[in-house]
Design a protein around this motif. Structure first.
Motif, short mmCIF file in Angstrom:
data_model
loop_
_atom_site.label_atom_id
_atom_site.label_comp_id
_atom_site.label_asym_id
_atom_site.label_seq_id
_atom_site.Cartn_x
_atom_site.Cartn_y
_atom_site.Cartn_z
N ARG A 13 0.68 -1.50 -0.06
CA ARG A 13 -0.26 -0.25 -0.05
C ARG A 13 1.10 1.02 0.17
O ARG A 13 2.03 1.34 1.05
CB ARG A 13 -0.68 0.27 1.28
CG ARG A 13 -2.10 -0.24 1.18
CD ARG A 13 -3.34 -0.11 0.34
NE ARG A 13 -4.11 -0.01 -0.02
CZ ARG A 13 -4.68 -0.81 -0.64
NH1 ARG A 13 -4.35 -1.52 -1.29
NH2 ARG A 13 -6.31 -0.70 -0.30
N THR A 14 0.57 2.06 -0.82
CA THR A 14 1.34 3.16 -0.95
C THR A 14 0.52 4.63 -1.19
O THR A 14 0.23 5.20 -1.02
CB THR A 14 2.19 3.56 -2.14
OG1 THR A 14 2.45 2.40 -2.47
CG2 THR A 14 2.86 4.69 -2.40
N GLY A 15 1.21 5.39 -0.15
CA GLY A 15 0.46 6.74 0.60
C GLY A 15 1.66 7.97 -0.01
O GLY A 15 2.05 7.84 -1.11
N LEU A 18 4.72 7.39 2.35
CA LEU A 18 5.22 6.18 3.08
C LEU A 18 4.82 4.76 2.45
O LEU A 18 3.71 5.82 1.39
CB LEU A 18 5.06 6.54 4.22
CG LEU A 18 5.86 6.93 5.50
CD1 LEU A 18 4.98 7.08 7.16
CD2 LEU A 18 6.97 6.85 5.11
N ALA A 19 5.14 3.97 2.57
CA ALA A 19 4.10 2.89 1.99
C ALA A 19 4.45 1.97 3.16
O ALA A 19 5.39 1.18 3.76
CB ALA A 19 4.68 2.05 1.17
N LEU A 20 3.65 0.42 3.34
CA LEU A 20 3.66 -0.34 4.32
C LEU A 20 3.99 -1.76 2.79
O LEU A 20 4.04 -1.98 1.57
CB LEU A 20 2.13 -0.73 4.00
CG LEU A 20 1.00 0.14 5.39
CD1 LEU A 20 -0.39 -1.27 5.30
CD2 LEU A 20 1.69 -0.16 6.61
N ALA A 21 5.03 -2.58 3.31
CA ALA A 21 5.81 -3.40 3.18
C ALA A 21 4.78 -4.64 3.90
O ALA A 21 5.22 -3.99 4.80
CB ALA A 21 6.99 -2.98 2.51
N LEU A 22 6.01 -6.06 3.14
CA LEU A 22 5.94 -7.37 3.79
C LEU A 22 7.31 -6.93 4.69
O LEU A 22 8.15 -6.65 4.16
CB LEU A 22 5.89 -8.48 3.16
CG LEU A 22 5.10 -8.82 1.84
CD1 LEU A 22 5.10 -10.30 1.37
CD2 LEU A 22 3.56 -9.29 2.74
N ALA A 23 6.75 -7.71 5.98
CA ALA A 23 8.34 -7.35 7.13
C ALA A 23 8.89 -8.67 6.40
O ALA A 23 8.57 -10.01 5.20
CB ALA A 23 7.74 -7.69 8.75
N ARG A 24 10.43 -7.71 6.56
CA ARG A 24 11.90 -8.71 6.24
C ARG A 24 12.03 -9.82 7.06
O ARG A 24 12.25 -9.15 8.43
CB ARG A 24 11.82 -8.31 5.33
CG ARG A 24 11.75 -7.83 4.21
CD ARG A 24 12.68 -7.67 3.10
NE ARG A 24 12.47 -5.74 4.29
CZ ARG A 24 13.57 -4.08 3.78
NH1 ARG A 24 14.27 -5.16 2.62
NH2 ARG A 24 13.42 -3.85 4.30
N THR A 75 9.41 4.31 3.13
CA THR A 75 9.59 5.86 2.51
C THR A 75 9.54 4.85 0.88
O THR A 75 9.79 3.62 0.79
CB THR A 75 11.05 6.33 2.24
OG1 THR A 75 12.23 5.49 1.97
CG2 THR A 75 11.11 6.72 3.49
N ALA A 76 8.51 6.47 0.39
CA ALA A 76 7.49 5.35 -0.70
C ALA A 76 8.63 5.62 -1.89
O ALA A 76 8.53 4.85 -2.86
CB ALA A 76 6.63 6.15 -1.02
N ASP A 77 9.68 6.56 -2.34
CA ASP A 77 10.62 6.75 -2.87
C ASP A 77 11.39 5.53 -3.09
O ASP A 77 11.98 5.99 -3.54
CB ASP A 77 10.87 8.17 -2.82
CG ASP A 77 10.93 9.15 -1.87
OD1 ASP A 77 11.09 8.34 -0.46
OD2 ASP A 77 12.03 10.22 -2.07
N ALA A 112 4.68 8.83 11.71
CA ALA A 112 2.89 8.07 12.31
C ALA A 112 1.63 8.25 11.84
O ALA A 112 1.02 7.05 11.61
CB ALA A 112 3.55 8.14 14.30
N THR A 113 1.30 9.24 11.67
CA THR A 113 0.00 9.21 11.07
C THR A 113 -0.09 8.75 10.02
O THR A 113 -1.35 7.98 9.34
CB THR A 113 0.02 10.72 10.83
OG1 THR A 113 -0.28 11.94 12.70
CG2 THR A 113 -1.59 11.20 10.86
N GLU A 114 0.56 8.96 9.17
CA GLU A 114 0.49 8.33 7.54
C GLU A 114 1.12 6.99 7.24
O GLU A 114 -0.36 6.11 7.30
CB GLU A 114 1.67 8.76 6.31
CG GLU A 114 1.29 7.78 4.84
CD GLU A 114 2.31 9.23 4.32
OE1 GLU A 114 2.33 8.11 2.83
OE2 GLU A 114 3.02 9.76 4.48
#
Length: 185
Positions: A13-15, A18-24, A75-77, A112-114
């Protein structure tokens, strides 16, 4: 055999920033460092950090569960890891407890908010949860503001239920349902 090359984060999911990613798994030591930072320990209302062995076992066991999802926040970028969020699902009532950790070196940037908003989006649109809730200590005002800005609302207060720098403080209960996010839009 371990993979010498770290895997790239898989964005879910990208904002805006920031983005959410799978934990590694190869990030486990960083996740542990973030959680054992003294400010994180105090923020969780804990007395001391979790040992490496306990953290490692918890990480490996929870990732085999259908009831728990740990997200890496990047970070999304550039894909730089800045924290984690998690949803611990209670399937009997179709809701989840939310937790957030921002890496010490990335605090104070509004992440934190994003990160919270992205996780709530996942919780309601992908996981189809009915509600998400959390506990936060009342003096942790930066966290409280971030959670409310992301869509959580006050749901209750447990008086004197936690410790903050050696003194008794209230623990706040916040929750969010899909309609709360619709009101924000």
């Amino acid at each position: 055999m371990t993979n010498p090359q770290p895997t790239a984060p898989v964005q879910l999911r990208t904002g805006e920033r920031l983005a959410l990613a799978l934990a590694r798994e190869e990030m486990m030591q960083e996740y542990h460092r973030w959680e054992t930072d003294p400010a994180t320990v105090v923020g969780f209302g804990a007395r001391w950090p979790v040992s490496w062995d306990v953290f490692q076992a918890r990480f490996r066991n929870s990732h085999t569960s259908l009831h728990y999802q740990l997200f890496e926040v990047i970070t999304a970028d550039g894909g730089t890891p800045v924290g984690t969020t998690s949803l611990n699902v209670d399937q009997s009532v179709n809701n989840a407890e939310f937790t957030l950790v921002i890496a010490p070196e990335h605090r104070g940037r509004g992440y934190a908010t994003e990160a919270t908003a992205l996780t709530l989006d996942w919780a309601f649109t992908i996981a189809s949860l009915s509600a998400v809730w959390l506990e936060v200590l009342a003096p942790h005002t930066a966290a409280v503001h971030a959670y409310i800005k992301a869509g959580f609302k006050a749901a209750g207060r447990l008086r004197g239920a936690a410790l903050w720098h050696g003194r008794r403080v209230d623990k706040l209960l916040l929750d969010c349902v899909l309609d709360d996010l619709a009101e924000k839009r």
